[in-house]
Design a protein around this motif. Structure first.
Motif, mmCIF file in Angstrom:
data_model
loop_
_atom_site.group_PDB
_atom_site.id
_atom_site.type_symbol
_atom_site.label_atom_id
_atom_site.label_comp_id
_atom_site.label_asym_id
_atom_site.label_seq_id
_atom_site.Cartn_x
_atom_site.Cartn_y
_atom_site.Cartn_z
ATOM 1 N N ASP A 162 7.471 -5.191 -6.055
ATOM 2 C CA ASP A 162 6.016 -5.235 -6.198
ATOM 3 C C ASP A 162 5.512 -6.601 -5.727
ATOM 4 O O ASP A 162 6.278 -7.434 -5.231
ATOM 5 C CB ASP A 162 5.660 -4.976 -7.663
ATOM 6 N N LYS A 176 2.270 1.682 -3.509
ATOM 7 C CA LYS A 176 1.270 2.150 -4.473
ATOM 8 C C LYS A 176 0.983 3.639 -4.290
ATOM 9 O O LYS A 176 0.749 4.368 -5.259
ATOM 10 C CB LYS A 176 -0.028 1.356 -4.331
ATOM 11 N N LYS A 177 0.982 4.091 -3.041
ATOM 12 C CA LYS A 177 0.675 5.491 -2.768
ATOM 13 C C LYS A 177 1.696 6.450 -3.379
ATOM 14 O O LYS A 177 1.370 7.603 -3.666
ATOM 15 C CB LYS A 177 0.593 5.725 -1.253
ATOM 16 N N GLU A 208 2.862 6.209 -6.296
ATOM 17 C CA GLU A 208 2.515 6.333 -7.719
ATOM 18 C C GLU A 208 3.774 6.392 -8.595
ATOM 19 O O GLU A 208 3.879 7.198 -9.509
ATOM 20 C CB GLU A 208 1.663 7.587 -7.944
ATOM 21 N N ASN A 225 0.832 -1.214 0.000
ATOM 22 C CA ASN A 225 0.000 0.000 0.000
ATOM 23 C C ASN A 225 0.857 1.251 0.000
ATOM 24 O O ASN A 225 0.561 2.223 -0.711
ATOM 25 C CB ASN A 225 -0.929 0.010 1.222
#
Length: 398
Positions: free
Chosen positions: A56, A21-22, A24, A18
């Motif tokens: 990832d 992903k934040k 970007e 998370n």
């Protein structure tokens, strides 16, 4: 040395992904800032290959690489996937003799990896997103100075990722600000030509012209309020809030603000009921405090249905003055309460008389209250059950 225990791995990994992903940053184009870091890393450590990796869910993606053509590799088995399990340097000086690396395809296959050193790229919250690593096809040693250098360069990579994300947030904020300004100014501006036409048609009716004049005045006030809120928000973002403190009679001030909002309330057939204790004195910024109270009363009018009551009370409580604004409006949901004082937040309640709402007012109120060392809270039993805002400000000691 932090090790992730097996029972904690699933929870940690979910939170780590998370955090990744934040940012970007996965699958973004090459970036010269990161490319300079990998090149510098390779040169300072005298290594043929340096990579910024991001781990990832099922792959290891390369944000930047020096001395290597590949863009990503599978995660399992992967040296970088192992390196992020600890905060320390992950060092393999001779992969052919290190049990951790013998089965790795990069070691056993044609690539011929022999040396690997990696430092995790770690967020402020302690999540290891990937690594800054160096690779060689021959066995090597890494002295303490170079180990420290690799740690410092990994910190620079994380700093650069944070700066990149901050820049993206600032750009989105600017775009949202422009959209909100254009949208909310459009309503009162579009009203002006219509009111002008009405004046022409009603030129022989002084009473009608007076009423139209009041509408024009109100539209101007709406635009002025919007622009003022945007400018004040910009001041807060730049850290420019400066209080001009002086002794203030809170009762007199709030009564004046209530009176100035009476016309708006009457237009919606609402009643504002005011009660206060006498002689409540504050040491505060008159303009900022006026903005706080006016915004809260204005919101009560804006979000309450027609023919409802609004209650404004002032009392003292130990060393605080307490201002309470209670309405019989749409109330607050649980999500509303969580986001109440955030900029540009859309709450469940909507204006009941075609008023504008910038989503800035309460965030400004909160900043001004904090600047006065006060507190503001909101109480609501739920949707459709009204809201009560409670403002507490320190009383003057004299």
């Amino acid at each position: 040395m932090k090790l992730i225990l097996s029972e904690d791995k699933f929870c940690y990994e979910s939170q780590r992904i998370n955090a990744l992903k934040k940012l970007e940053i996965l699958d973004t184009p090459p970036d010269g800032k990161f490319d300079k870091i990998t090149k510098l890393t390779a040169q300072l450590l005298d290594m043929p290959i340096a990579i910024i990796t991001l781990v990832d869910t099922d792959r290891i993606w390369f944000k930047s690489r020096y001395g290597l053509d590949a863009h990503e590799i599978g995660r399992d088995p992967g040296l970088c996937a192992s390196a992020i399990l600890s905060d320390d340097l992950y060092l393999i000086e001779n992969a052919k003799k290190d049990i951790r690396a013998l089965a790795n395809p990069l070691v056993a296959g044609s690539f011929g990896l022999r040396f690997y050193a990696a430092v995790p790229i770690q967020t402020k919250d302690g999540y290891n997103l990937g690594t800054l690593c160096v690779i060689d096809k021959k066995s090597r040693k890494l002295d303490n100075a170079k180990k420290e250098l690799l740690h410092n360069l990994a910190d620079i990579v994380m700093d650069q990722m944070d700066l990149r994300m901050d820049a993206r947030k600032a750009y989105r904020y600017q775009q949202q600000l422009m959209y909100t300004t254009a949208h909310d100014l459009k309503n009162p501006l579009s009203l002006m030509p219509l009111l002008a036409d009405m004046i022409v048609r009603q030129k022989d009716n002084p009473k009608a012209i007076e009423e139209i004049g009041l509408q024009i005045k109100d539209a101007g006030k709406r635009m002025n309020r919007l622009i003022t809120e945007l400018l004040e928000s910009a001041e807060e973002d730049n850290g420019k809030i400066q209080l001009r403190l002086k002794s203030i009679d809170l009762t007199e001030m709030v009564k004046g603000i209530v009176d100035s909002n009476m016309v708006r309330a009457r237009n919606k057939k609402q009643n504002i009921l005011f009660h206060s204790e006498k002689d409540i004195i504050l040491f505060a910024d008159h303009q900022r405090l006026t903005e706080i109270i006016d915004n809260l009363i204005n919101n009560a009018i804006k979000f309450s249905p027609f023919e409802k009551n609004i209650y404004v009370t002032i009392r003292s409580e130990k060393k605080f003055a307490v201002v309470t604004i209670k309405d019989e409006g749409q109330g607050l949901t649980t999500d509303d309460k969580k986001n109440l004082f955030k900029k540009f937040t859309s709450l469940s309640a909507k204006p009941t008389g075609d008023e504008i709402s910038t989503g800035l007012g309460l965030s400004i109120v909160k900043d001004y209250v904090d600047a006065h060392n006060g507190r503001i809270t909101a109480i609501s039993e739920g949707k459709g059950k009204g809201s009560t805002f409670i403002l507490k400000l320190p009383l003057s000691e004299n």
